[in-house]
Scaffold this active site. Structure first.
Site, mmCIF file in Angstrom:
data_model
loop_
_atom_site.group_PDB
_atom_site.id
_atom_site.type_symbol
_atom_site.label_atom_id
_atom_site.label_comp_id
_atom_site.label_asym_id
_atom_site.label_seq_id
_atom_site.Cartn_x
_atom_site.Cartn_y
_atom_site.Cartn_z
ATOM 1 N N ASP A 138 0.770 -1.131 -0.067
ATOM 2 C CA ASP A 138 0.045 -0.174 -0.017
ATOM 3 C C ASP A 138 0.951 1.283 -0.075
ATOM 4 O O ASP A 138 2.000 1.264 0.592
ATOM 5 C CB ASP A 138 -0.785 0.111 1.252
ATOM 6 N N LYS A 139 0.274 2.173 -0.660
ATOM 7 C CA LYS A 139 1.184 3.682 -0.702
ATOM 8 C C LYS A 139 1.775 3.889 0.513
ATOM 9 O O LYS A 139 2.994 4.374 0.772
ATOM 10 C CB LYS A 139 -0.020 4.841 -0.735
#
Length: 326
Positions: A138-139
């Site tokens: 995830d970011k």
């Protein structure tokens, strides 16, 4: 261009599904639009016969053969973005991703991603599925991920991932006191309340997901955990920890709002409120090299921002223990 030759057997669980949907299940590294193009071009065979209609139903057990050429993507451009490379050779790279770096370009992040950085370093990655990225983070999750540099390596690594042969170990900080380690075995699918989020979904729509965790250190209202993934569903650790009512610190999407123990030191509240991401780090990665056959392993220490939380939690615990018990 490189030619790709892949085979798969459709699982019984997708009986009744449309062929185009089934292809997306067994060949997840290719976009649905690309699979549809190959289907229309006669590049896909089902039990030996050319298949061209995505709306046809499948029954499970069919053998799928994909034979196509991987053309270079023209819509992803290389950008000079610094990369922290833990390892590289002519077959693969292991990247240590910082917080805030999106992995793949999408509508909300058309550039400035890990893909753009990789294409600047190695333009030939444009011919590989997802620019060679085998699994994602995830970011705002930090840590290690692997990138294939050849089609052979990509195919081999994807097979390992699907066979659950990767070693993937994470460090995280969860809300609440967890007394002992355990295993969470709960299927994950799209949340019915918010399609951008995932959730535990029983029955149709949920895919098997297994997470193992053990306690590293306990504090007055939080727990430092070491987590191993057996499967790799989207947001798996975040969803599973929220499912057992211990969402990750900083993970507002899954309930990880700021929570403080009674009479917490002021520094703890300040530190947690200043932490603007989920407290999750991909610390160890292990896999079998796709060419040499050697098992290789890499690790990266917990990042400074998470370590600072742990230090403040320790200070809060020490001060709490020092208080007289009236």
């Amino acid at each position: 261009m490189e030619t790709i030759e892949l085979t798969a057997q459709l699982p019984a669980s997708i009986a009744g599904m449309r062929l185009d949907q089934a292809l997306a299940e067994v060949f997840p590294d290719f976009s649905r639009s690309r699979l549809s193009e190959w289907l229309k071009a006669g590049r896909i065979r089902l039990d030996g016969a050319v298949a061209t209609r995505g709306k046809d139903k499948v029954w499970g057990g069919e053998r799928v053969e994909l034979s196509a050429e991987l053309e270079q993507r023209g819509d992803w451009q290389g950008q000079d973005i610094p990369l922290d490379i833990a390892y590289e050779d002519e077959h693969l790279m292991v990247i240590a991703k910082p917080s805030g770096l999106v992995v793949h370009p999408a509508a909300g992040n058309p550039d400035g991603t890990l893909v753009n950085a990789l294409l600047h370093k190695d333009p030939s990655l444009a011919s590989l599925p997802r620019a060679g990225i085998v699994h994602r983070l995830d970011k705002d999750t930090t840590g290690l991920l692997v990138v294939a540099r050849t089609l052979q390596a990509h195919t081999h690594l994807v097979e390992q991932l699907q066979a659950r042969a990767f070693l993937r170990e994470y460090e995280c900080i969860a809300n609440g006191i967890i007394t002992a380690g355990g295993t969470i075995d709960a299927p994950i699918g799209r949340s019915s309340g918010d399609r951008k989020l995932m959730g535990v979904v029983e029955g149709e729509g949920g895919k098997p997901a297994v997470t193992h965790y053990r306690v590293v250190e306990r504090f007055r209202g939080h727990t430092w955990l070491r987590v191993r993934l057996e499967t790799g569903r989207t947001h798996q650790i975040r969803v599973h920890m929220a499912h057992i009512h211990h969402p990750l610190v900083g993970d507002l999407a899954y309930g990880g709002r700021v929570r403080l123990p009674k009479a917490a030191i002021p520094e703890l509240g300040e530190t947690l409120r200043a932490f603007k991401r989920q407290a999750l780090h991909a610390a160890r990665l292990g896999l079998t090299h796709p060419v040499s056959g050697e098992f290789m392993e890499w690790s990266r220490p917990i990042p400074d921002d998470m370590m600072h939380i742990i230090e403040v939690l320790r200070e809060d615990l020490a001060r709490g223990e020092a208080q007289p018990d009236y």
